[in-house]
Design an enzyme around this catalytic site. Sequence first.
Site, mmCIF file in Angstrom:
data_model
loop_
_atom_site.group_PDB
_atom_site.id
_atom_site.type_symbol
_atom_site.label_atom_id
_atom_site.label_comp_id
_atom_site.label_asym_id
_atom_site.label_seq_id
_atom_site.Cartn_x
_atom_site.Cartn_y
_atom_site.Cartn_z
ATOM 1 N N ASP A 236 -30.599 29.761 47.871
ATOM 2 C CA ASP A 236 -31.008 28.394 48.204
ATOM 3 C C ASP A 236 -29.802 27.453 48.186
ATOM 4 O OD1 ASP A 236 -33.560 29.234 48.437
ATOM 5 O OD2 ASP A 236 -34.322 28.244 46.640
ATOM 6 N N LYS B 22 -42.058 21.772 40.877
ATOM 7 C CA LYS B 22 -41.896 22.081 42.304
ATOM 8 C C LYS B 22 -41.919 23.604 42.441
ATOM 9 C CE LYS B 22 -38.972 21.212 46.349
ATOM 10 N NZ LYS B 22 -38.926 22.620 46.783
#
Length: 634
Positions: A48, A129
């Site tokens: 990521d 999240k």
Amino acid sequence: MITKKSPPAAIAKIAAEAEPAKLSDDELLEFLTVCNDFYRRGEPIISDAQYDFVFLAELKKRHPHHPYLETVEPEKAFAGKTVALPEMMLSTEKTYSKDGIEKWLQRIEKAAEELGLEFSRLIFRATPKLDGYAAYDDGLALYTRGDGRKGTDISRVFERGLIVGGDGKRGQGAGEIVVSQRYFNTHLADFFENARNFQASIIKEKELEEHALAAIQNHAAVFFPFAQLPDWLGSAQEILERFEAIIEAVPAKVDFDVDGVIFEVTDARIKKHMGATRHHHRWQIAYKSNVETAVVTVLRVTPQTSRSGRVNPVAELEPTKLSGAVISRATAHHYKMVRDMGIGAGTVIELTRSGLVIPKIERVLTPKTPQIPENCPSCGSELVWDSDYLYCPNTVQCPAQIENTIEHFFRTLRNIDGFGGKTIEKLHAAGIRSVYQIYQLDLERLQGLGFGDKTSQNLLDQLVRSRTDPLEDWRFLGAFGIYRMGLGNCERLLQHFPLLSIFELTLEDIVSIEGFAEKTGEAVITSLAKIKGDFMRIHALGFNLLRTPLRSEQAQAASPIAGKTIVFTGAMQHGSREDMTREAKRLGAKVGSSVSGKTDFLVTGSDVGAAKIAAAQEKGVRVISEAEYLEMLK
């Protein structure tokens, strides 16, 4: 050239070298698309951090408003026909600093003032999240997020035994398919490379592998609705005072992979007032932490001229690995900073990388004598100071300004391909100085400039397409790069004044529009005067512009939906949701993205969940079919 058919070794080589600056625009975009595709199907090529902070950051640096950055990154499309989602599933705006959260809270405070609400009494929600597989449950079916508007029916995962997290009830809207970290590490890590790979496997049509089926049967894998997530509730002041404690405690509330904390305001009036961009909801933001520092030596400071004429200093650095990427450049913001902090060849700096477009110079440890340019690096004109910045005043002949201006025009239209940086550079070298001149090209001239027969014809076809395809007038205006006029401000301006009348506006006219301050108004008037000649010539070429309905027209409209708030849901037969939204606005209606107590009509197409209809009726919203809606318009 990287393509979706490129061998994994070629893709891995680019990822390992982490030097996106060497890729062309097309190669960079294709690489991002390929990486996203592999990530969404559970086979990530890069981390990521590399995706966000290396390759996506390079695209942001080159093209801050590139369409790829303004659209929802699509989930992998599994077998099956795509259908319209009951509600749009947008991405989430990100920030990597507390300062970003503070700026977001300031925007919430401004919205509260506009509504006459007391900001200090607003309640905010913070939730983990989740880093899972996004989906939408309407109570009857479960859909992949797809591109945020259309997804694929994957209800088979419930038939396989997948349960709903939280209270276990179906029909709670958006959420994510996730797996327990402890269970994955203990029972699945030997069979799946990562949790996302496992999550993707249970969605596919093929028969489940036994370990995946066992995880579902043991309720280690679940679909967790966002509405059911454990949360923290408090005021804006508490967020700022207890920020570090909140971002540490909230992710620990769940046993799933988490990559940050999502903050949102809970007041429905604020949500409706702030609305959303084409990419994310404005009333919500995700905080992601990924901060690293390094001590680096500056090799040189290179000046670069932008389309506005501003000359920006870029610090060229000794290659240093930071946040999984080899960093060789950093922003110095402006030349006053270079001059005051002593940034030049040999300067030792502390570099921070925390999700910014390019790394940030945190502080100077060993200053050196800076070299301040006297002339434009592109055209050689003598530079002038304006506040903290150096500018090239040669707006008519400076190659960098001309090429960047042309590229901005075509990129903003979003209905034309082929006119990237390399094409425009080649055209400019052959004497093409403006967008208007490009539209005057013919096949013979393009071939004479060195373009092949097929390429020349393709470029001409694209120019025709850009004029014949429907195009919003506010997007056309935004393509001219007016100072302080992003696409949102262009649309707002044209909601009050017709396109061809804007060049006659006074400062009083502009500041009368909500959101336009006096300083902005002065800048807009100056910029409009500069572009008027080019604008009129290009406009006269005959673009198929869709006129923005004026607020005054909407107020006076005699249609049965004038002044009403409408939400469209389900698959429509009359046209796409965008078409119906455009038509409703033309008839004076306000179109919302979600149902609230202020919604007047929920217009339903096919495949709409009973839970959504019931929820709307509970709020007193009138639910009508698409056929009833069209009949009402007659």
